[in-house]
Enzyme design. Structure first.
Site, PDB file in Angstrom:
ATOM      1  N   ARG A  34      61.416  30.349  55.971  1.00  0.00           N
ATOM      2  CA  ARG A  34      61.963  31.134  57.086  1.00  0.00           C
ATOM      3  C   ARG A  34      61.135  30.973  58.370  1.00  0.00           C
ATOM      4  NH1 ARG A  34      65.285  35.798  57.902  1.00  0.00           N
ATOM      5  NH2 ARG A  34      64.383  37.318  59.335  1.00  0.00           N
ATOM      6  N   ILE A  60      67.278  36.574  64.709  1.00  0.00           N
ATOM      7  CA  ILE A  60      67.395  36.118  63.329  1.00  0.00           C
ATOM      8  C   ILE A  60      67.523  37.376  62.487  1.00  0.00           C
ATOM      9  CG2 ILE A  60      64.866  35.991  63.094  1.00  0.00           C
ATOM     10  CD1 ILE A  60      65.235  33.764  61.051  1.00  0.00           C
ATOM     11  N   SER A  61      68.528  37.414  61.610  1.00  0.00           N
ATOM     12  CA  SER A  61      68.821  38.638  60.865  1.00  0.00           C
ATOM     13  C   SER A  61      67.714  38.997  59.885  1.00  0.00           C
ATOM     14  CB  SER A  61      70.140  38.487  60.098  1.00  0.00           C
ATOM     15  OG  SER A  61      71.236  38.371  60.975  1.00  0.00           O
ATOM     16  N   GLN A  62      67.631  40.280  59.578  1.00  0.00           N
ATOM     17  CA  GLN A  62      66.748  40.797  58.526  1.00  0.00           C
ATOM     18  C   GLN A  62      67.010  40.015  57.228  1.00  0.00           C
ATOM     19  OE1 GLN A  62      68.285  44.474  57.158  1.00  0.00           O
ATOM     20  NE2 GLN A  62      66.357  45.216  56.326  1.00  0.00           N
ATOM     21  N   PRO A  63      65.977  39.638  56.483  1.00  0.00           N
ATOM     22  CA  PRO A  63      66.180  38.849  55.261  1.00  0.00           C
ATOM     23  C   PRO A  63      67.175  39.468  54.288  1.00  0.00           C
ATOM     24  CG  PRO A  63      63.855  38.875  55.840  1.00  0.00           C
ATOM     25  CD  PRO A  63      64.534  39.808  56.793  1.00  0.00           C
TER      26      PRO A  63
END
Length: 216
Positions: A34, A60-63
């Site tokens: 990531r 970038i989205s939360q995992p």
């Protein structure tokens, strides 16, 4: 910083502990680096339980959200997937690890170019990127087994449902410009679809002809 250890901790504490069960997805999130998809200055935060800015007023989205949306697509390994909103390229990387081919559309050229570079750097060559209005989909490559939209839409764009195969899955945040519900729709043989509301979420707005219109 040991990124391998940070990634393993992320998967254990943010993904598995929150109920993600798809084994192939868990392995993909353990594998995809990531930190490659964020700015170098933010690499130490790449595995944190939060979205991160990637420039151009995008994130970038939360995992966990990446994992949840991906699991809802029910990928088998032979899928042809469309992503609307390439952003950093991380979601496309996860999809590319789980599907046969990924087509991803990004309206912001600098983000698309950076995503291409990041994907190439880790050898993910089964991703095609187009710089365009994602809300119209990618008609010349349709139909798709699955479609994922990584920005909040005012409604479910019919244009995207039309590009699904019968039995295909679309995962999309739907709601206002400030908060949405994560929705999955499954296309039926007659062209209609079944809708399931999954969870509350918050994404940047989906800009385009079938989203919130063009950006000022």
């Amino acid at each position: 910083m040991n990124f391998d250890i940070a990634r393993k901790r992320m998967v254990e504490s943010q993904i598995i502990s929150r109920g993600i069960k798809d084994r192939r997805l868990i392995e993909a999130m353990l594998k995809v680096p990531r930190h490659v998809f964020v700015e170098e200055a933010m690499a130490a935060q790449a595995y944190s339980d939060t979205p991160l800015p990637i420039g151009e007023k995008q994130t970038i989205s939360q995992p966990y959200m990446v994992a949840l949306m991906t699991e809802l697509l029910q990928l088998s390994g032979s899928d042809k997937v469309l992503e609307i909103g390439t952003g950093s390229g991380y979601q496309a990387a996860i999809l590319a690890t789980l599907a046969d081919r990924v087509y991803t559309v990004e309206r912001i050229r600098p983000l698309a170019l950076k995503a291409r570079k990041a994907l190439d750097s880790i050898g993910l060559l089964n991703v095609n990127i187009k710089i365009s209005d994602g809300t119209v989909g990618w008609e010349e490559e349709a139909p798709f087994d699955a479609i994922i939209v990584t920005a909040g839409a005012p409604d479910i764009p019919e244009k995207l449902v039309d590009q699904l195969k019968p039995g295909g899955r679309l995962v999309i945040p739907v709601g206002s410009q400030f908060e949405q519900i994560l929705v999955r729709v499954i296309k039926q043989e007659d062209g209609s679809f079944v809708r399931d509301d999954i969870a509350g979420c918050r994404f940047v707005k989906l800009v385009g002809r079938y989203g919130w219109g063009t950006e000022e």
